[in-house]
Write an enzyme that holds these catalytic residues in place. Sequence first.
Site, PDB file in Angstrom:
ATOM      1  N   SER A   1       8.944 -13.498 -32.752  1.00  0.00           N
ATOM      2  CA  SER A   1      10.533 -13.749 -33.206  1.00  0.00           C
ATOM      3  C   SER A   1      10.884 -12.352 -33.796  1.00  0.00           C
ATOM      4  O   SER A   1      12.143 -12.090 -33.680  1.00  0.00           O
ATOM      5  CB  SER A   1      10.674 -14.998 -33.926  1.00  0.00           C
ATOM      6  OG  SER A   1      10.514 -16.083 -32.923  1.00  0.00           O
TER       7      SER A   1
ATOM      8  N   ARG B   1      13.839  -8.983 -33.346  1.00  0.00           N
ATOM      9  CA  ARG B   1      14.975  -8.928 -34.331  1.00  0.00           C
ATOM     10  C   ARG B   1      14.462  -7.494 -35.142  1.00  0.00           C
ATOM     11  O   ARG B   1      15.791  -6.721 -35.286  1.00  0.00           O
ATOM     12  CB  ARG B   1      14.981  -9.895 -35.485  1.00  0.00           C
ATOM     13  CG  ARG B   1      15.478 -11.157 -34.805  1.00  0.00           C
ATOM     14  CD  ARG B   1      14.868 -12.561 -35.770  1.00  0.00           C
ATOM     15  NE  ARG B   1      15.573 -13.840 -35.159  1.00  0.00           N
ATOM     16  CZ  ARG B   1      15.262 -14.428 -34.331  1.00  0.00           C
ATOM     17  NH1 ARG B   1      14.177 -14.163 -33.511  1.00  0.00           N
ATOM     18  NH2 ARG B   1      15.760 -15.651 -33.934  1.00  0.00           N
TER      19      ARG B   1
ATOM     20  N   SER C   1      19.330 -24.323 -33.229  1.00  0.00           N
ATOM     21  CA  SER C   1      18.727 -23.145 -32.354  1.00  0.00           C
ATOM     22  C   SER C   1      18.838 -21.921 -32.955  1.00  0.00           C
ATOM     23  O   SER C   1      19.817 -21.476 -33.191  1.00  0.00           O
ATOM     24  CB  SER C   1      19.102 -23.124 -31.095  1.00  0.00           C
ATOM     25  OG  SER C   1      18.956 -22.023 -30.445  1.00  0.00           O
TER      26      SER C   1
ATOM     27  N   ASP D   1       7.756 -24.493 -31.549  1.00  0.00           N
ATOM     28  CA  ASP D   1       6.955 -23.789 -30.534  1.00  0.00           C
ATOM     29  C   ASP D   1       5.359 -24.257 -30.457  1.00  0.00           C
ATOM     30  O   ASP D   1       4.530 -24.109 -29.693  1.00  0.00           O
ATOM     31  CB  ASP D   1       6.825 -22.410 -30.718  1.00  0.00           C
ATOM     32  CG  ASP D   1       8.155 -21.732 -30.233  1.00  0.00           C
ATOM     33  OD1 ASP D   1       8.924 -22.521 -29.527  1.00  0.00           O
ATOM     34  OD2 ASP D   1       8.588 -20.744 -30.787  1.00  0.00           O
TER      35      ASP D   1
ATOM     36  N   GLN E   1      18.168 -19.368 -31.603  1.00  0.00           N
ATOM     37  CA  GLN E   1      18.432 -18.238 -30.444  1.00  0.00           C
ATOM     38  C   GLN E   1      20.079 -18.415 -30.738  1.00  0.00           C
ATOM     39  O   GLN E   1      20.802 -17.362 -30.600  1.00  0.00           O
ATOM     40  CB  GLN E   1      17.843 -18.731 -29.418  1.00  0.00           C
ATOM     41  CG  GLN E   1      16.347 -18.309 -29.238  1.00  0.00           C
ATOM     42  CD  GLN E   1      15.743 -18.525 -28.015  1.00  0.00           C
ATOM     43  OE1 GLN E   1      16.549 -19.344 -27.129  1.00  0.00           O
ATOM     44  NE2 GLN E   1      14.468 -18.501 -27.959  1.00  0.00           N
TER      45      GLN E   1
ATOM     46  N   LYS F   1      12.123 -25.681 -22.438  1.00  0.00           N
ATOM     47  CA  LYS F   1      11.422 -24.324 -23.122  1.00  0.00           C
ATOM     48  C   LYS F   1      10.759 -23.794 -21.969  1.00  0.00           C
ATOM     49  O   LYS F   1      11.491 -23.985 -20.742  1.00  0.00           O
ATOM     50  CB  LYS F   1      10.380 -24.600 -24.021  1.00  0.00           C
ATOM     51  CG  LYS F   1      10.855 -25.276 -25.379  1.00  0.00           C
ATOM     52  CD  LYS F   1      11.625 -24.115 -26.204  1.00  0.00           C
ATOM     53  CE  LYS F   1      12.239 -24.415 -27.558  1.00  0.00           C
ATOM     54  NZ  LYS F   1      13.163 -23.486 -28.145  1.00  0.00           N
TER      55      LYS F   1
ATOM     56  N   ARG G   1       8.002 -29.002 -21.704  1.00  0.00           N
ATOM     57  CA  ARG G   1       6.751 -29.175 -22.460  1.00  0.00           C
ATOM     58  C   ARG G   1       6.305 -30.460 -22.610  1.00  0.00           C
ATOM     59  O   ARG G   1       5.106 -30.754 -22.727  1.00  0.00           O
ATOM     60  CB  ARG G   1       6.668 -28.169 -23.483  1.00  0.00           C
ATOM     61  CG  ARG G   1       6.653 -26.916 -23.544  1.00  0.00           C
ATOM     62  CD  ARG G   1       6.690 -26.063 -24.523  1.00  0.00           C
ATOM     63  NE  ARG G   1       6.326 -24.743 -24.419  1.00  0.00           N
ATOM     64  CZ  ARG G   1       6.832 -23.773 -25.034  1.00  0.00           C
ATOM     65  NH1 ARG G   1       7.260 -23.662 -26.244  1.00  0.00           N
ATOM     66  NH2 ARG G   1       6.566 -22.189 -24.665  1.00  0.00           N
TER      67      ARG G   1
END
Length: 438
Positions: free
Chosen positions: A23, A27, A167, A317, A169, A344, A348
């Site tokens: 992550s 960025r 989120s 995650d 994202q 995801k 999952r």
Amino acid sequence: MSSLTITPAGPLKGTISVPGDKSITHRAIILSALAEGNSTISAYCRGEDCLNTMRTFQAMGIQIEERPDGLRVQGKGLWGLTEPRQPLDCGNSGTGIRLLTGLLAGQDFFSTLTGDESIRRRPMGRIVKPLREMGARIAGRKGGEFAPLAITGSRLHGIAYDSPVASAQVKSCLLLAGLYAEGTTHITEPRRSRDHTERMFRYFGIPLREDGLRLSVQGRPSVGWTAKPVTIPGDLSAAAFFIVGASLVPGSDVTVTSVGVNPTRTGVLEILTEMGANIQLLNRRDEAGEPVADLRVRAASLHGIPIGAERIPQTIDEFPILCVAAVLAEGETTITGAGELRVKESDRIATMTTELRKMGASIEETKDGLIIQGLGATKTKRLRGAACTSYGDHRVAMSMAIAGLTADGTTKIQDTDCIETSFPGFESKLLELLTKNG
Ligand code: S3P
């Protein structure tokens, strides 16, 4: 298509490092490309997801070089990107495609974003809807719900957006779009998701207001930001496989060095500790605005616990590997409010249920979670080795490998190329810990 064969081989022992945080690497590449001047990003994640983000910036005229000391990025400022000649391929990366969509919506050029089969199944409406409210022109399959996405850059304006999902994202996508919008963009999330974008904005000196769960960014800043060196902490989500492996295999003692312990990510450590794990955080320090520590983990008997909705974002995650911990713990673990797991890299909830059942686990799906009856630490009730598959999901593949370490017999996991998206070298790190036995 490659596979991984796991034969239980005793305790995990030794000291290892894990790849840089995925992550944070995304960025760092994005904000370095938009900075003025040259940045070096050291200890970055060389997983395919991040390399795809690197390639998209190269395709937009940013020079990026992989050097022994890190990734050298020649930033060209906020308005320095140029129109890519070909579709930008984000591979398997949800973070890549969602953050880039926000960034590209406000450019003065056309671009298209796509990815692999899994990415083209994942929901994009959650970013396309608020971006359109900001004035973005985005076309995509099913009205913009699915990639490929075609973006005709346009003049955006700030909005106040209450996101229905927690989120990072979505939040980061809108913060990046907000940098190009007229006026101020406000985004509020229902629970705090990982805050790496906010921290990196601050690290580069990009003004950002924070008021509880509401973030505000001023668009079109008159001065940009200057390049800075960034050191990426080790990825806690990668370390999690060894943390659970060391907790479960009797006699294990593993130290993972320089791991990011940002509190918006450490749900896995808190949950495992509550389940009885023996995890020590040593040598705490800060790197590029992120907290880091060495983690020492020794085997322990785990017990099941209830895990509710409030704990999902900071653990999002790690549910595949937490399912493995729960299956081997004493008693029941329930996971609720985790519907996001269904969208995801794979669904999952479904994939972990199917695969762990093949090994003899007692695990049941619910609409938004799982109910797991743990086997406990008895010698008689154990998982059995099985023929498993990853569904192309890197975290499912690595979780099943750890499950295999605790089973009777051999476990073979098919379709393990996907491990490359986040953790190149996973198998050799695991072997390294297994060969230090005795
Ligand atoms: C990520 C955010 C998380 C996580 C993903 C990486 C990020 O997704 O599942 O692997 O880098 O922003 P959401 O916060 O969007 O659920």
